[in-house]
Design an enzyme around this catalytic site. Structure first.
Site, PDB file in Angstrom:
ATOM      1  N   ASP A 151     -17.635  50.493 -46.460  1.00 14.23           N
ATOM      2  CA  ASP A 151     -16.930  51.439 -47.458  1.00 14.23           C
ATOM      3  C   ASP A 151     -17.325  50.996 -49.152  1.00 14.23           C
ATOM      4  O   ASP A 151     -17.228  51.890 -49.834  1.00 14.23           O
ATOM      5  CB  ASP A 151     -15.504  51.275 -47.584  1.00 14.23           C
ATOM      6  CG  ASP A 151     -15.087  51.474 -46.098  1.00 14.23           C
ATOM      7  OD1 ASP A 151     -15.766  51.924 -45.371  1.00 14.23           O
ATOM      8  OD2 ASP A 151     -13.872  50.990 -45.691  1.00 14.23           O
ATOM      9  N   GLU A 200     -13.750  60.912 -45.067  1.00 20.52           N
ATOM     10  CA  GLU A 200     -12.307  60.671 -44.430  1.00 20.52           C
ATOM     11  C   GLU A 200     -11.564  60.070 -45.306  1.00 20.52           C
ATOM     12  O   GLU A 200     -11.886  59.293 -46.240  1.00 20.52           O
ATOM     13  CB  GLU A 200     -12.697  59.684 -43.300  1.00 20.52           C
ATOM     14  CG  GLU A 200     -13.151  58.385 -43.829  1.00 20.52           C
ATOM     15  CD  GLU A 200     -12.654  57.184 -42.624  1.00 20.52           C
ATOM     16  OE1 GLU A 200     -12.712  57.675 -41.453  1.00 20.52           O
ATOM     17  OE2 GLU A 200     -12.736  56.307 -43.135  1.00 20.52           O
TER      18      GLU A 200
HETATM   19  O1  F6P Z   1     -13.483  49.806 -43.361  1.00 17.36           O
HETATM   20  C1  F6P Z   1     -14.431  50.132 -42.442  1.00 17.36           C
HETATM   21  C2  F6P Z   1     -14.404  51.632 -41.808  1.00 17.36           C
HETATM   22  O2  F6P Z   1     -15.337  51.735 -40.813  1.00 17.36           O
HETATM   23  C3  F6P Z   1     -13.601  52.529 -42.427  1.00 17.36           C
HETATM   24  O3  F6P Z   1     -14.670  53.417 -43.277  1.00 17.36           O
HETATM   25  C4  F6P Z   1     -13.040  53.235 -41.173  1.00 17.36           C
HETATM   26  O4  F6P Z   1     -11.839  54.106 -42.030  1.00 17.36           O
HETATM   27  C5  F6P Z   1     -12.511  52.212 -40.653  1.00 17.36           C
HETATM   28  O5  F6P Z   1     -13.294  51.297 -40.750  1.00 17.36           O
HETATM   29  C6  F6P Z   1     -12.339  52.536 -39.055  1.00 17.36           C
HETATM   30  O6  F6P Z   1     -11.971  51.538 -38.437  1.00 17.36           O
HETATM   31  P1  F6P Z   1     -11.856  51.262 -36.858  1.00 17.36           P
HETATM   32  O7  F6P Z   1     -13.156  50.745 -36.516  1.00 17.36           O
HETATM   33  O8  F6P Z   1     -10.704  50.156 -36.691  1.00 17.36           O
HETATM   34  O9  F6P Z   1     -11.527  52.639 -36.304  1.00 17.36           O
END
Ligand code: F6P
Length: 326
Positions: free
Chosen positions: A131, A226
């Site tokens: 991120d 998102e």
């Molecule tokens: O923080 C990294 C990230 O990939 C974000 O961009 C995303 O919102 C989140 O993790 C998704 O998390 P998970 O893998 O728990 O669905």
């Protein structure tokens, strides 16, 4: 300050490409300094459940090019409780760990800060997240790889978008940060990016539609970050379909493919530098800081700044996209 002879290392939260390069660098730099390395599996969850083993230099051989994390990772709910952290500290002591190195994003470094405040254990953080949302460092481990992955995907979507004269809304990750969206839009020549940092998402959509870009181009691509603050690519696509029934609109949500793959050279080098710097920082008596890179120099960023302060998106980047997407 107590002498350090053994460090613990873990990865936590969402994995990011380059985490293995960071684990390798920390492990080798620690052993180079005569210290022992205890590898903690599954993040704080493994610390609570004593899922820990000693690493040698060989443990990290052949890992620099691998995506994901060989230590595996978790988002531990138990660690959010005082009881969970007490159990974690018990295992830190039982394994003779004198300092802890945590590779992860916001939540992971917040966990390290909490542990360090409650117990006498020096913690060092490495920014590991696609991120790029940690304050005080120009970039984070995994961001460049994810950006390149997204750019490749957009390039491919552009081929089909052009062939059909379509508008695509492409949703990318970033949680509440628009770095991936803004910079992938610039890198792939997209027509717009809708990001949480910039005015309201409604206004951003109006701006895009208002410009009437489709009149002059075979296709249009809008990158949507998102974000809980925004509404997501499907929503914007539906709105445009409703208001402009002539437009042929499609949606692609890139999802977790953005987190995988071999790390780029930049991420491997960044992770290697930060890993070595983490050990140097401990030798210098640093604790409770995240190691970052600013203007190509290693910097120490106190945890509360790294996780609490907002990292702004440079207005110049927003301007570049507006100018180039006419
Ligand atoms: O923080 C990294 C990230 O990939 C974000 O961009 C995303 O919102 C989140 O993790 C998704 O998390 P998970 O893998 O728990 O669905």
């Amino acid at each position: 300050m107590a002498k350090i002879s053994t460090i613990g290392i873990l990865t936590s939260g969402g994995d990011s490409p380059g985490m293995n390069a960071a684990i390798r660098a920390v492990t080798r730099a620690a052993i180079y300094s005569g210290w022992k390395v205890k590898a903690i599996y599954r993040g704080y969850e493994g610390l609570i459940h004593n899922d820990i083993e000693e690493f040698t230099t060989e443990s990290v051989s052949g890992t620099i090019q691998r995506g994901g994390t060989i230590l595996r990772t978790a988002r531990s709910k138990d660690f959010l409780t005082p009881e969970g952290r007490a159990k974690a500290f018990e295992n830190i002591k039982a394994n003779g760990i004198d300092a802890l190195i945590v590779i992860g994003g916001n939540g992971s470094l917040a966990g390290a800060q909490e542990l360090a405040q409650e117990y006498d254990i020096p913690c060092i953080g490495l920014p590991g997240t696609i991120d790029n949302d940690l304050y005080g460092t120009d970039t984070t481990i995994g961001y460049d790889t994810a950006l390149n992955t997204i750019m490749d995907c957009i390039d491919k979507i552009r081929d089909t978008a052009n062939s059909h004269n379509r508008i695509f809304f492409i949703e990318v990750m970033g949680r509440d940060a628009g770095f991936l969206a803004q910079n992938s839009a610039i890198a792939a020549g997209a027509e717009a990016a809708i990001i949480p940092e910039e005015t309201t998402d409604e206004e951003q959509l109006e701006k895009f539609v208002g410009r009437g870009v489709r009149k002059s181009k075979n296709s249009s691509i809008v990158i949507v970050s998102e974000s809980k603050k925004g509404k997501g690519a499907l929503y914007y696509a539906d709105r445009v379909k409703e208001e402009y029934p002539d437009y042929d609109v499609r949606v692609t949500i890139l999802g977790h493919l953005q987190r995988g793959g071999m790390p780029t050279a930049s991420d491997r080098i960044l992770a290697s530098r930060l890993g070595v710097a983490a050990i140097e920082a401990l030798k210098d008596g640093q604790r409770n800081v995240m190691i970052g890179v600013s203007n190509d120099k290693i910097v120490y960023v106190p945890f509360n700044k790294a996780i609490k302060l907002d990292k702004p998106i440079d207005r110049e980047l927003i301007n570049v996209l507006s100018v180039l997407s006419i």
